[in-house]
Enzyme design. Structure first.
Site, PDB file in Angstrom:
ATOM      1  N   LYS A   1     -12.679 -48.809   8.122  1.00 12.59           N
ATOM      2  CA  LYS A   1     -11.372 -48.621   8.731  1.00 12.59           C
ATOM      3  C   LYS A   1     -10.650 -49.973   8.874  1.00 12.59           C
ATOM      4  O   LYS A   1     -11.278 -51.042   8.699  1.00 12.59           O
ATOM      5  CB  LYS A   1     -11.576 -47.930  10.084  1.00 12.59           C
ATOM      6  CG  LYS A   1     -12.184 -46.521   9.953  1.00 12.59           C
ATOM      7  CD  LYS A   1     -12.341 -45.846  11.308  1.00 12.59           C
ATOM      8  CE  LYS A   1     -12.842 -44.430  11.193  1.00 12.59           C
ATOM      9  NZ  LYS A   1     -12.925 -43.751  12.508  1.00 12.59           N
TER      10      LYS A   1
ATOM     11  N   TYR B   1      -8.079 -35.718   8.406  1.00 15.34           N
ATOM     12  CA  TYR B   1      -8.393 -35.418   9.810  1.00 15.34           C
ATOM     13  C   TYR B   1      -7.754 -34.101  10.264  1.00 15.34           C
ATOM     14  O   TYR B   1      -7.362 -33.960  11.421  1.00 15.34           O
ATOM     15  CB  TYR B   1      -7.915 -36.575  10.693  1.00 15.34           C
ATOM     16  CG  TYR B   1      -8.860 -37.780  10.698  1.00 15.34           C
ATOM     17  CD1 TYR B   1     -10.243 -37.620  10.846  1.00 15.34           C
ATOM     18  CD2 TYR B   1      -8.377 -39.079  10.586  1.00 15.34           C
ATOM     19  CE1 TYR B   1     -11.105 -38.727  10.855  1.00 15.34           C
ATOM     20  CE2 TYR B   1      -9.241 -40.186  10.614  1.00 15.34           C
ATOM     21  CZ  TYR B   1     -10.604 -39.992  10.743  1.00 15.34           C
ATOM     22  OH  TYR B   1     -11.464 -41.071  10.769  1.00 15.34           O
TER      23      TYR B   1
ATOM     24  N   PHE C   1      -5.718 -37.559  20.932  1.00 16.89           N
ATOM     25  CA  PHE C   1      -5.745 -38.903  20.340  1.00 16.89           C
ATOM     26  C   PHE C   1      -5.284 -38.904  18.882  1.00 16.89           C
ATOM     27  O   PHE C   1      -5.294 -39.944  18.227  1.00 16.89           O
ATOM     28  CB  PHE C   1      -7.147 -39.510  20.446  1.00 16.89           C
ATOM     29  CG  PHE C   1      -8.220 -38.663  19.809  1.00 16.89           C
ATOM     30  CD1 PHE C   1      -8.472 -38.711  18.444  1.00 16.89           C
ATOM     31  CD2 PHE C   1      -8.989 -37.815  20.580  1.00 16.89           C
ATOM     32  CE1 PHE C   1      -9.453 -37.938  17.856  1.00 16.89           C
ATOM     33  CE2 PHE C   1      -9.973 -37.031  20.012  1.00 16.89           C
ATOM     34  CZ  PHE C   1     -10.207 -37.090  18.642  1.00 16.89           C
TER      35      PHE C   1
ATOM     36  N   ARG D   1     -24.757 -40.938   8.376  1.00 16.20           N
ATOM     37  CA  ARG D   1     -24.322 -40.674   9.755  1.00 16.20           C
ATOM     38  C   ARG D   1     -25.242 -41.414  10.735  1.00 16.20           C
ATOM     39  O   ARG D   1     -24.797 -41.982  11.725  1.00 16.20           O
ATOM     40  CB  ARG D   1     -24.341 -39.174  10.054  1.00 16.20           C
ATOM     41  CG  ARG D   1     -23.257 -38.370   9.393  1.00 16.20           C
ATOM     42  CD  ARG D   1     -21.866 -38.699   9.862  1.00 16.20           C
ATOM     43  NE  ARG D   1     -21.560 -38.278  11.219  1.00 16.20           N
ATOM     44  CZ  ARG D   1     -20.333 -38.248  11.745  1.00 16.20           C
ATOM     45  NH1 ARG D   1     -19.287 -38.629  11.008  1.00 16.20           N
ATOM     46  NH2 ARG D   1     -20.115 -37.878  12.968  1.00 16.20           N
TER      47      ARG D   1
ATOM     48  N   ASN E   1     -13.606 -47.810  15.836  1.00 19.28           N
ATOM     49  CA  ASN E   1     -15.036 -47.685  15.550  1.00 19.28           C
ATOM     50  C   ASN E   1     -15.443 -48.015  14.111  1.00 19.28           C
ATOM     51  O   ASN E   1     -16.466 -47.556  13.603  1.00 19.28           O
ATOM     52  CB  ASN E   1     -15.571 -46.318  16.002  1.00 19.28           C
ATOM     53  CG  ASN E   1     -14.906 -45.163  15.303  1.00 19.28           C
ATOM     54  OD1 ASN E   1     -14.034 -45.365  14.484  1.00 19.28           O
ATOM     55  ND2 ASN E   1     -15.328 -43.950  15.630  1.00 19.28           N
TER      56      ASN E   1
ATOM     57  N   HIS F   1     -15.815 -44.759   8.804  1.00 22.23           N
ATOM     58  CA  HIS F   1     -15.861 -43.304   8.722  1.00 22.23           C
ATOM     59  C   HIS F   1     -17.018 -42.924   7.809  1.00 22.23           C
ATOM     60  O   HIS F   1     -17.257 -43.587   6.799  1.00 22.23           O
ATOM     61  CB  HIS F   1     -14.566 -42.746   8.122  1.00 22.23           C
ATOM     62  CG  HIS F   1     -14.731 -41.333   7.663  1.00 22.23           C
ATOM     63  ND1 HIS F   1     -14.735 -40.268   8.538  1.00 22.23           N
ATOM     64  CD2 HIS F   1     -14.974 -40.812   6.435  1.00 22.23           C
ATOM     65  CE1 HIS F   1     -14.947 -39.157   7.875  1.00 22.23           C
ATOM     66  NE2 HIS F   1     -15.085 -39.456   6.582  1.00 22.23           N
TER      67      HIS F   1
ATOM     68  N   GLU G   1     -13.766 -34.536   0.986  1.00 26.13           N
ATOM     69  CA  GLU G   1     -13.201 -35.869   1.227  1.00 26.13           C
ATOM     70  C   GLU G   1     -13.197 -36.709  -0.054  1.00 26.13           C
ATOM     71  O   GLU G   1     -12.249 -37.441  -0.316  1.00 26.13           O
ATOM     72  CB  GLU G   1     -13.989 -36.570   2.338  1.00 26.13           C
ATOM     73  CG  GLU G   1     -13.749 -35.932   3.703  1.00 26.13           C
ATOM     74  CD  GLU G   1     -14.602 -36.533   4.816  1.00 26.13           C
ATOM     75  OE1 GLU G   1     -15.341 -37.510   4.563  1.00 26.13           O
ATOM     76  OE2 GLU G   1     -14.526 -36.020   5.942  1.00 26.13           O
TER      77      GLU G   1
HETATM   78  N1  LIG Z   1     -11.116 -40.169  22.421  1.00 26.11           N
HETATM   79  C1  LIG Z   1     -10.760 -40.839  21.353  1.00 26.11           C
HETATM   80  N2  LIG Z   1      -9.878 -41.812  21.518  1.00 26.11           N
HETATM   81  C2  LIG Z   1      -9.471 -42.504  20.465  1.00 26.11           C
HETATM   82  N3  LIG Z   1      -9.905 -42.290  19.196  1.00 26.11           N
HETATM   83  C3  LIG Z   1     -10.807 -41.331  18.980  1.00 26.11           C
HETATM   84  C4  LIG Z   1     -11.284 -40.548  20.034  1.00 26.11           C
HETATM   85  N4  LIG Z   1     -12.149 -39.681  19.503  1.00 26.11           N
HETATM   86  C5  LIG Z   1     -12.198 -39.920  18.209  1.00 26.11           C
HETATM   87  N5  LIG Z   1     -11.409 -40.898  17.873  1.00 26.11           N
HETATM   88  C6  LIG Z   1     -11.189 -41.433  16.554  1.00 26.11           C
HETATM   89  O1  LIG Z   1     -11.122 -40.368  15.648  1.00 26.11           O
HETATM   90  C7  LIG Z   1     -12.092 -40.504  14.671  1.00 26.11           C
HETATM   91  C8  LIG Z   1     -12.520 -39.188  14.197  1.00 26.11           C
HETATM   92  O2  LIG Z   1     -13.237 -38.550  15.204  1.00 26.11           O
HETATM   93  P1  LIG Z   1     -14.446 -37.725  14.792  1.00 26.11           P
HETATM   94  O3  LIG Z   1     -14.700 -36.806  15.943  1.00 26.11           O
HETATM   95  O4  LIG Z   1     -14.305 -37.145  13.423  1.00 26.11           O
HETATM   96  O5  LIG Z   1     -15.491 -38.869  14.799  1.00 26.11           O
HETATM   97  P2  LIG Z   1     -16.417 -39.279  13.645  1.00 26.11           P
HETATM   98  O6  LIG Z   1     -16.694 -38.107  12.779  1.00 26.11           O
HETATM   99  O7  LIG Z   1     -17.567 -40.012  14.233  1.00 26.11           O
HETATM  100  O8  LIG Z   1     -15.499 -40.335  12.943  1.00 26.11           O
HETATM  101  P3  LIG Z   1     -15.051 -40.353  11.457  1.00 26.11           P
HETATM  102  O9  LIG Z   1     -14.590 -38.951  11.159  1.00 26.11           O
HETATM  103  O10 LIG Z   1     -13.944 -41.368  11.483  1.00 26.11           O
HETATM  104  O11 LIG Z   1     -16.293 -40.753  10.743  1.00 26.11           O
HETATM  105  C9  LIG Z   1     -13.162 -41.353  15.296  1.00 26.11           C
HETATM  106  O12 LIG Z   1     -13.958 -42.024  14.375  1.00 26.11           O
HETATM  107  C10 LIG Z   1     -12.337 -42.296  16.108  1.00 26.11           C
HETATM  108  O13 LIG Z   1     -11.839 -43.320  15.291  1.00 26.11           O
HETATM  109  N1  LIG Z   2     -12.524 -39.162  21.398  1.00 31.90           N
HETATM  110  C1  LIG Z   2     -12.299 -39.608  20.176  1.00 31.90           C
HETATM  111  C2  LIG Z   2     -12.963 -39.036  19.101  1.00 31.90           C
HETATM  112  C3  LIG Z   2     -12.717 -39.509  17.840  1.00 31.90           C
HETATM  113  N2  LIG Z   2     -11.835 -40.513  17.656  1.00 31.90           N
HETATM  114  C4  LIG Z   2     -11.540 -41.017  16.356  1.00 31.90           C
HETATM  115  O1  LIG Z   2     -11.534 -39.982  15.428  1.00 31.90           O
HETATM  116  C5  LIG Z   2     -12.452 -40.232  14.393  1.00 31.90           C
HETATM  117  C6  LIG Z   2     -12.962 -38.985  13.829  1.00 31.90           C
HETATM  118  O2  LIG Z   2     -13.628 -38.261  14.798  1.00 31.90           O
HETATM  119  P1  LIG Z   2     -14.919 -37.447  14.446  1.00 31.90           P
HETATM  120  O3  LIG Z   2     -15.162 -36.516  15.574  1.00 31.90           O
HETATM  121  O4  LIG Z   2     -14.779 -36.910  13.076  1.00 31.90           O
HETATM  122  O5  LIG Z   2     -16.052 -38.540  14.544  1.00 31.90           O
HETATM  123  P2  LIG Z   2     -16.767 -39.372  13.369  1.00 31.90           P
HETATM  124  O6  LIG Z   2     -17.005 -38.384  12.294  1.00 31.90           O
HETATM  125  O7  LIG Z   2     -15.808 -40.463  13.002  1.00 31.90           O
HETATM  126  O8  LIG Z   2     -18.005 -39.910  14.002  1.00 31.90           O
HETATM  127  C7  LIG Z   2     -13.472 -41.098  15.039  1.00 31.90           C
HETATM  128  O9  LIG Z   2     -14.219 -41.852  14.162  1.00 31.90           O
HETATM  129  C8  LIG Z   2     -12.590 -41.979  15.877  1.00 31.90           C
HETATM  130  O10 LIG Z   2     -11.994 -42.963  15.082  1.00 31.90           O
HETATM  131  C9  LIG Z   2     -11.162 -41.080  18.729  1.00 31.90           C
HETATM  132  O11 LIG Z   2     -10.368 -41.976  18.553  1.00 31.90           O
HETATM  133  N3  LIG Z   2     -11.411 -40.606  19.981  1.00 31.90           N
HETATM  134 MG   LIG Z   3     -15.567 -37.223  11.686  1.00 28.16          MG
END
Ligand SMILES: Nc1ncnc2c1ncn2[C@@H]1O[C@H](COP(=O)(O)OP(=O)(O)OP(=O)(O)O)[C@@H](O)[C@H]1O
Ligand SMILES: Nc1ccn([C@@H]2O[C@H](COP(=O)(O)OP(=O)(O)O)[C@@H](O)[C@H]2O)c(=O)n1
Ligand SMILES: [Mg+2]
Length: 189
Positions: A48, A88, A96, A124, A151, A154, A165
């Protein structure tokens, strides 16, 4: 020249295809049908904007190479709103979401496709919990970040999700199906 080409290669319509490549395809087919591990599973990993800004690209790539996965696609790009809203789409109703899109468009991303046995689940684990505050030390997020809104990486969260994706971010022609020397009997090229 002749002796080098002819024993190793066969004609297939217009092109010369290495015999070794045909053999490897046959082995993969055999593995798939026999229920043995799918070594060609693929996942999408994106570094990212904060990861790029903080010069973490090399260290993150190093972790995936060191683990034994194979890089089959790599590009640096500025993400568009359209691609991100597709990427997303499950999060569109989250509070958010808008800040997530601002974050993801705030600078270039490095988007990659990695291949190998169980690569989706293992990635993961290597990436760690979405919330870096809960991510284990030793994971990318656990080592390089402190807040969920920054964070660093991705990683696709399922094999089906990874396929979608990969199609979203890459054209098939930009993914290279190269042979890894450690999967062939000799290093002869
Ligand atoms: N509460 C939050 N506040 C700000 N940003 C979040 C939050 N939850 C998720 N994100 C951001 O949204 C991304 C996507 O959330 P996601 O739940 O898919 O997490 P993730 O699957 O771990 O992340 P990614 O999909 O980016 O790998 C998160 O990676 C994070 O960057
Ligand atoms: N509470 C959260 C959850 C996710 N995010 C962001 O959303 C991204 C995608 O969320 P996700 O649930 O797919 O988590 P990841 O797949 O990224 O682990 C996260 O990686 C975060 O960047 C966030 O900003 N705040
Ligand atoms: Mg995710």
């Amino acid at each position: 020249w002749k002796t080098r080409i002819s024993p190793d290669r066969v004609h297939s319509s217009q092109t010369l295809i290495p015999k070794r490549k045909l053999c490897i395809s046959a082995v993969y087919e055999l593995l798939r049908s026999s229920g043995l591990p799918d070594v060609r599973e693929r996942t999408l990993i994106a570094i990212k904007p904060d990861g790029v800004q903080r010069r973490l690209v090399g260290q993150i790539i190093h972790r995936f190479e060191q683990r034994g996965f194979k890089l089959v696609g790599l590009k640096m790009l500025q993400a568009s709103q359209d691609v991100l809203s597709e990427h997303y789409c499950d999060l569109r109703t989250k509070p958010f979401y808008n800040s997530l899109v601002r974050y993801m468009t705030s600078g270039p991303l490095v988007v990659m496709v990695w291949e190998g046995h169980n690569v989706v689940q293992t990635s993961r684990t290597m990436v760690g919990n979405t919330n870096p505050a809960e991510a284990q030390a030793g994971t990318v997020r656990g080592d390089f970040s402190i807040h969920v809104s920054r964070n660093v990486v991705h990683a696709s969260d399922s094999v089906e999700g990874a396929q979608k994706e990969i199609q979203l971010w890459f054209q098939t022609k930009d993914l290279l199906d190269w042979d890894s020397w450690d999967q062939t009997s000799t290093g002869d090229v």
